[in-house]
Design an enzyme around this catalytic site. Sequence first.
Site, short mmCIF file in Angstrom:
data_model
loop_
_atom_site.label_atom_id
_atom_site.label_comp_id
_atom_site.label_asym_id
_atom_site.label_seq_id
_atom_site.Cartn_x
_atom_site.Cartn_y
_atom_site.Cartn_z
N LYS A 55 7.64 -2.95 10.70
CA LYS A 55 6.56 -3.40 11.58
C LYS A 55 6.94 -4.74 12.21
O LYS A 55 6.69 -4.97 13.40
CB LYS A 55 5.23 -3.48 10.81
N GLN A 99 -1.02 -4.64 4.07
CA GLN A 99 -0.18 -3.47 3.78
C GLN A 99 -0.75 -2.66 2.61
O GLN A 99 -0.98 -3.19 1.54
CB GLN A 99 1.26 -3.92 3.50
N ASP A 122 -5.28 -2.47 12.47
CA ASP A 122 -4.82 -1.31 11.70
C ASP A 122 -5.99 -0.35 11.45
O ASP A 122 -5.82 0.71 10.86
CB ASP A 122 -4.23 -1.79 10.36
#
Length: 285
Positions: A55, A99, A122
Amino acid sequence: MQTPMILDGKALAKSVEQELQVRVQRIKDKTGRVPVLATIIVGNDPASVTYVRMKGNACNRVGIRPLKIEMPEESTTEDVIRQIQALNEDPDVHGILLQHPVPRHIDEMACFNSIDLAKDVDGVNTNTFGRMSMQMDAFKSATPLGIITLLKHYNIPLEGREAVVIGRSPILGKPVAMMLLNENATVTICHSKTKDLPEVVRRADIVVAAVGKPEFVKADWVKEGCVLVDAGYNPGNIGDIDLKNAIAKCSAYTPVPGGVGPMTISSLIRQTVESAERKFGITNG
Ligand code: NAP
């Protein structure tokens, strides 16, 4: 039977990145500022370390600054929430990614829910999910957004189609089912308690596998001509569908690797650029 179409996420992600480079440059030219994506990683799970690095590399390719925050394995839920709150308040941060998965002793959902909706690039906050489901303005869960973007790019019809999603996780199964529903597909969500799963999957025009078990979906479960979306990513680059044998029956499929994975990253980066554009009052186009 025609040769099945490859839904090439790697190629599409590359072209999305080229578009994003232009948008990031426009932000820099107009504001002198650089969009920032903050990524929190708790502990050092090897797969998560790799995903965070990928990422970060994608951020660098489009001109976004990745801000990596590494927290020790023994961090508490409160520690992570405090870190997220600091990023919420930081005017230089445009997107926040925690994450997944965090260590088991941490309440992941509580952490997700502490992310400011304006920075939830996200798409993991419960309110983000609710707003997305109700078709209100909201960021979208990155992997589901990547899947829908890929299907639309290849003109896969969704309206009126039978879609079967296997998996109901908050980051994948549930949001992708909602997004397919919002595209007017008829959606069935399956999980570990579903009865006669092969029979349910046989009805599907579109199968989305999000189980986390290598080659779990067998070739004899799928209907001739269906579209196979394999979101699974298991060690050894193995998906959740037995693609080797199922490809011959389908009309289109996402390869593993090179299908859903690159689209997840590209969706995350795209939403970070959108967040920065909103912050600076820049309209895309
Ligand atoms: P997860 O949280 O472990 O959820 C797995 C789901 O599969 C659960 O809903 C579970 O049902 C269901 N399931 C498990 N065994 C089953 C069975 N025998 N029959 C039917 N359903 C079953 O996993 P996840 O985070 O959604 O991830 C799923 C897969 O996608 C993994 O391979 C992961 O690596 C991959 N992934 C890929 C990306 C990407 O960018 N490519 C991103 C995220 C995840 P219950 O709810 O009943 O337990």
